[in-house]
Motif scaffolding. Sequence first.
Motif, PDB file in Angstrom:
ATOM      1  N   ARG A 280       2.922  -9.481  -4.083  1.00 25.39           N
ATOM      2  CA  ARG A 280       3.524  -9.241  -5.500  1.00 25.39           C
ATOM      3  C   ARG A 280       3.416  -7.656  -5.702  1.00 25.39           C
ATOM      4  O   ARG A 280       2.515  -7.170  -5.314  1.00 25.39           O
ATOM      5  CB  ARG A 280       2.578  -9.894  -6.392  1.00 25.39           C
ATOM      6  CG  ARG A 280       3.108  -9.407  -8.043  1.00 25.39           C
ATOM      7  CD  ARG A 280       2.124 -10.327  -8.916  1.00 25.39           C
ATOM      8  NE  ARG A 280       2.316 -11.543  -9.035  1.00 25.39           N
ATOM      9  CZ  ARG A 280       1.853 -12.438  -9.942  1.00 25.39           C
ATOM     10  NH1 ARG A 280       1.129 -11.992 -10.975  1.00 25.39           N
ATOM     11  NH2 ARG A 280       2.081 -13.529  -9.952  1.00 25.39           N
ATOM     12  N   VAL A 281       4.718  -7.155  -6.158  1.00 28.62           N
ATOM     13  CA  VAL A 281       4.828  -5.764  -5.799  1.00 28.62           C
ATOM     14  C   VAL A 281       5.242  -5.264  -7.331  1.00 28.62           C
ATOM     15  O   VAL A 281       6.277  -5.851  -7.868  1.00 28.62           O
ATOM     16  CB  VAL A 281       5.738  -5.245  -4.906  1.00 28.62           C
ATOM     17  CG1 VAL A 281       5.918  -3.837  -4.809  1.00 28.62           C
ATOM     18  CG2 VAL A 281       5.423  -6.074  -3.647  1.00 28.62           C
ATOM     19  N   GLY A 282       4.710  -4.420  -7.878  1.00 31.50           N
ATOM     20  CA  GLY A 282       4.991  -3.524  -9.175  1.00 31.50           C
ATOM     21  C   GLY A 282       5.872  -2.306  -8.609  1.00 31.50           C
ATOM     22  O   GLY A 282       5.624  -1.621  -7.669  1.00 31.50           O
ATOM     23  N   VAL A 283       6.773  -1.870  -9.413  1.00 33.22           N
ATOM     24  CA  VAL A 283       7.498  -0.800  -9.203  1.00 33.22           C
ATOM     25  C   VAL A 283       7.852  -0.014 -10.601  1.00 33.22           C
ATOM     26  O   VAL A 283       7.849  -0.679 -11.568  1.00 33.22           O
ATOM     27  CB  VAL A 283       8.990  -1.193  -8.668  1.00 33.22           C
ATOM     28  CG1 VAL A 283       8.593  -1.770  -7.467  1.00 33.22           C
ATOM     29  CG2 VAL A 283       9.814  -1.955  -9.567  1.00 33.22           C
ATOM     30  N   ALA A 295      -0.022  -2.550 -13.272  1.00 32.42           N
ATOM     31  CA  ALA A 295       0.292  -3.241 -12.084  1.00 32.42           C
ATOM     32  C   ALA A 295      -1.138  -3.984 -11.656  1.00 32.42           C
ATOM     33  O   ALA A 295      -1.036  -5.026 -11.100  1.00 32.42           O
ATOM     34  CB  ALA A 295       0.463  -2.274 -10.948  1.00 32.42           C
ATOM     35  N   LEU A 296      -2.255  -3.425 -11.858  1.00 31.17           N
ATOM     36  CA  LEU A 296      -3.714  -4.027 -11.675  1.00 31.17           C
ATOM     37  C   LEU A 296      -3.679  -5.030 -12.324  1.00 31.17           C
ATOM     38  O   LEU A 296      -3.982  -6.243 -11.941  1.00 31.17           O
ATOM     39  CB  LEU A 296      -4.734  -3.033 -11.786  1.00 31.17           C
ATOM     40  CG  LEU A 296      -4.877  -2.013 -10.678  1.00 31.17           C
ATOM     41  CD1 LEU A 296      -5.776  -0.742 -11.305  1.00 31.17           C
ATOM     42  CD2 LEU A 296      -5.595  -2.393  -9.297  1.00 31.17           C
ATOM     43  N   CYS A 300      -0.909  -7.231  -9.019  1.00 29.98           N
ATOM     44  CA  CYS A 300      -0.024  -6.749  -8.128  1.00 29.98           C
ATOM     45  C   CYS A 300      -0.683  -6.393  -6.491  1.00 29.98           C
ATOM     46  O   CYS A 300      -1.806  -5.829  -6.726  1.00 29.98           O
ATOM     47  CB  CYS A 300       0.826  -5.485  -8.306  1.00 29.98           C
ATOM     48  SG  CYS A 300       1.973  -6.159  -9.773  1.00 29.98           S
ATOM     49  N   ASP A 301      -0.155  -6.705  -5.437  1.00 29.12           N
ATOM     50  CA  ASP A 301      -0.833  -6.522  -4.153  1.00 29.12           C
ATOM     51  C   ASP A 301      -0.484  -5.083  -3.978  1.00 29.12           C
ATOM     52  O   ASP A 301      -1.361  -4.128  -3.195  1.00 29.12           O
ATOM     53  CB  ASP A 301      -0.380  -7.239  -3.225  1.00 29.12           C
ATOM     54  CG  ASP A 301      -0.638  -8.609  -3.632  1.00 29.12           C
ATOM     55  OD1 ASP A 301      -1.854  -9.006  -3.707  1.00 29.12           O
ATOM     56  OD2 ASP A 301       0.194  -9.461  -3.398  1.00 29.12           O
ATOM     57  N   ALA A 302       0.526  -4.360  -4.500  1.00 28.72           N
ATOM     58  CA  ALA A 302       1.128  -3.199  -4.149  1.00 28.72           C
ATOM     59  C   ALA A 302       1.792  -2.550  -5.243  1.00 28.72           C
ATOM     60  O   ALA A 302       2.399  -3.317  -6.138  1.00 28.72           O
ATOM     61  CB  ALA A 302       2.024  -3.039  -2.776  1.00 28.72           C
ATOM     62  N   TYR A 303       2.047  -1.386  -5.426  1.00 34.51           N
ATOM     63  CA  TYR A 303       2.646  -0.336  -6.452  1.00 34.51           C
ATOM     64  C   TYR A 303       3.670   0.392  -5.883  1.00 34.51           C
ATOM     65  O   TYR A 303       2.835   1.423  -5.399  1.00 34.51           O
ATOM     66  CB  TYR A 303       1.695  -0.170  -7.537  1.00 34.51           C
ATOM     67  CG  TYR A 303       2.261   0.790  -8.833  1.00 34.51           C
ATOM     68  CD1 TYR A 303       3.273  -0.019  -9.519  1.00 34.51           C
ATOM     69  CD2 TYR A 303       2.000   1.781  -9.270  1.00 34.51           C
ATOM     70  CE1 TYR A 303       3.843   0.584 -10.752  1.00 34.51           C
ATOM     71  CE2 TYR A 303       2.292   2.654 -10.440  1.00 34.51           C
ATOM     72  CZ  TYR A 303       3.266   1.955 -10.906  1.00 34.51           C
ATOM     73  OH  TYR A 303       3.694   2.522 -12.172  1.00 34.51           O
ATOM     74  N   ILE A 320      -5.608  -2.648  -4.833  1.00 35.20           N
ATOM     75  CA  ILE A 320      -4.041  -2.620  -4.778  1.00 35.20           C
ATOM     76  C   ILE A 320      -3.651  -1.117  -3.849  1.00 35.20           C
ATOM     77  O   ILE A 320      -4.485  -0.150  -3.679  1.00 35.20           O
ATOM     78  CB  ILE A 320      -3.501  -2.283  -6.139  1.00 35.20           C
ATOM     79  CG1 ILE A 320      -1.837  -2.444  -6.229  1.00 35.20           C
ATOM     80  CG2 ILE A 320      -3.834  -0.732  -6.608  1.00 35.20           C
ATOM     81  CD1 ILE A 320      -1.569  -2.279  -7.632  1.00 35.20           C
ATOM     82  N   LEU A 321      -2.683  -1.294  -3.224  1.00 33.81           N
ATOM     83  CA  LEU A 321      -2.050  -0.373  -2.299  1.00 33.81           C
ATOM     84  C   LEU A 321      -0.944   0.385  -3.326  1.00 33.81           C
ATOM     85  O   LEU A 321       0.206   0.039  -3.508  1.00 33.81           O
ATOM     86  CB  LEU A 321      -1.304  -0.973  -1.126  1.00 33.81           C
ATOM     87  CG  LEU A 321      -0.636   0.148  -0.064  1.00 33.81           C
ATOM     88  CD1 LEU A 321      -1.722   0.811   0.638  1.00 33.81           C
ATOM     89  CD2 LEU A 321       0.060  -0.844   0.955  1.00 33.81           C
TER      90      LEU A 321
END
Length: 365
Positions: A280-283, A295-296, A300-303, A320-321
């Motif tokens: 799961r990725v946030g942008v 995002a947290l 999300c696993d990454a942002y 999160i990354l």
Amino acid sequence: MTIKEVISIIEKQIAMPQAEDFDNVGLLCGIPSRNVSGVLVCHDALENVIDESIVKNCNLVICFHPIIFSGLKSLTGKNYVERAVLKAIENKVAIYAIHTAFDNDYSGVNAGICNALGLKNVKILQPKKNNLKQLNIYVPNDYAEQLKEALFSAGAGNIGFYDECSFKTVGSGTFRPIEGANPFSGQQNVRENADENMISVIFEAYKQNQIIAAMKEVHPYEEVAHQIYSLDNENQYAGLGMYGEFDDEMDEKDFLRFIKDKFNIEVIKHSDFTNKKIKRVGVLGGSGASGIKSALAKKCDAYITGDLKYHDYFLAESKILLCDIGHYESEQWVAQQLFEILSQKISTFAILNSSEKTNPVNYFL
């Protein structure tokens, strides 16, 4: 076709009132009634872009970032902003900016990022709050359908991928015309009973004036009984950022290589590895530190965003990354998105995508 008519086409696709309050979107300079010879789409309306528009006979520049922002008190050519604006005015080139209106648009900046990454099941990361309202109107039974049609035509009842949404309640109302009244039905000083419908619709706050005008235009009553309520509901189809998921999870280093390839970049600043898989990725295009907590919260696993500062990376807390790919790099598809929107709607003159460099950041590798 005039500048005003081109703007109307844009604003049917991108709602300018959904821009952030601090922003300066819309027509920044130029005369709306002037005919358009051509449109040049760009990221930033810098002086080299204005030069390009002049050479290519494009008297309307549509940009993402507004070249005119707060604090501009004179135009003497003392800096890059004033030189660009002066040149545009002197050569009768209009400048129109969309910025955070497109940031907040469901099909805007962040949708472009999600599409490039191939994310699925995308949703708004930070939905806009307090921009939805509900209108309840009482109307005679015979006029209910006519009223609904007028409301829908004015933009009421649009919810995500649905339109013409409403609810009707049948009931009985009372009224008594007094001196000075010119009632649709009934007699002066006599209380009347009327079979009525209550029509209820939801709408975005910026549409209120046009919806109320449409309501009054078709409603038979001299005094239109209605209520407007501000809703606490979040608008799930407008707001900053998006998040979605890959079909298959990947390792963190593979994810970073994937981003470098998709965004065509050489450098990514990132937080410590979490030793978790990325699915799961946030942008959030542009300066996106404000979206880290969202995002947290969305797990999300990454942002992916731009312009993260030193202390922003501590917020990751190994959960999160965080990936800073650069401000311009995160928005790089905007000009192409605008070009495609206009090209689909306009065929009477040239729509061109600027070839000029506007990203001020360079890397020594």
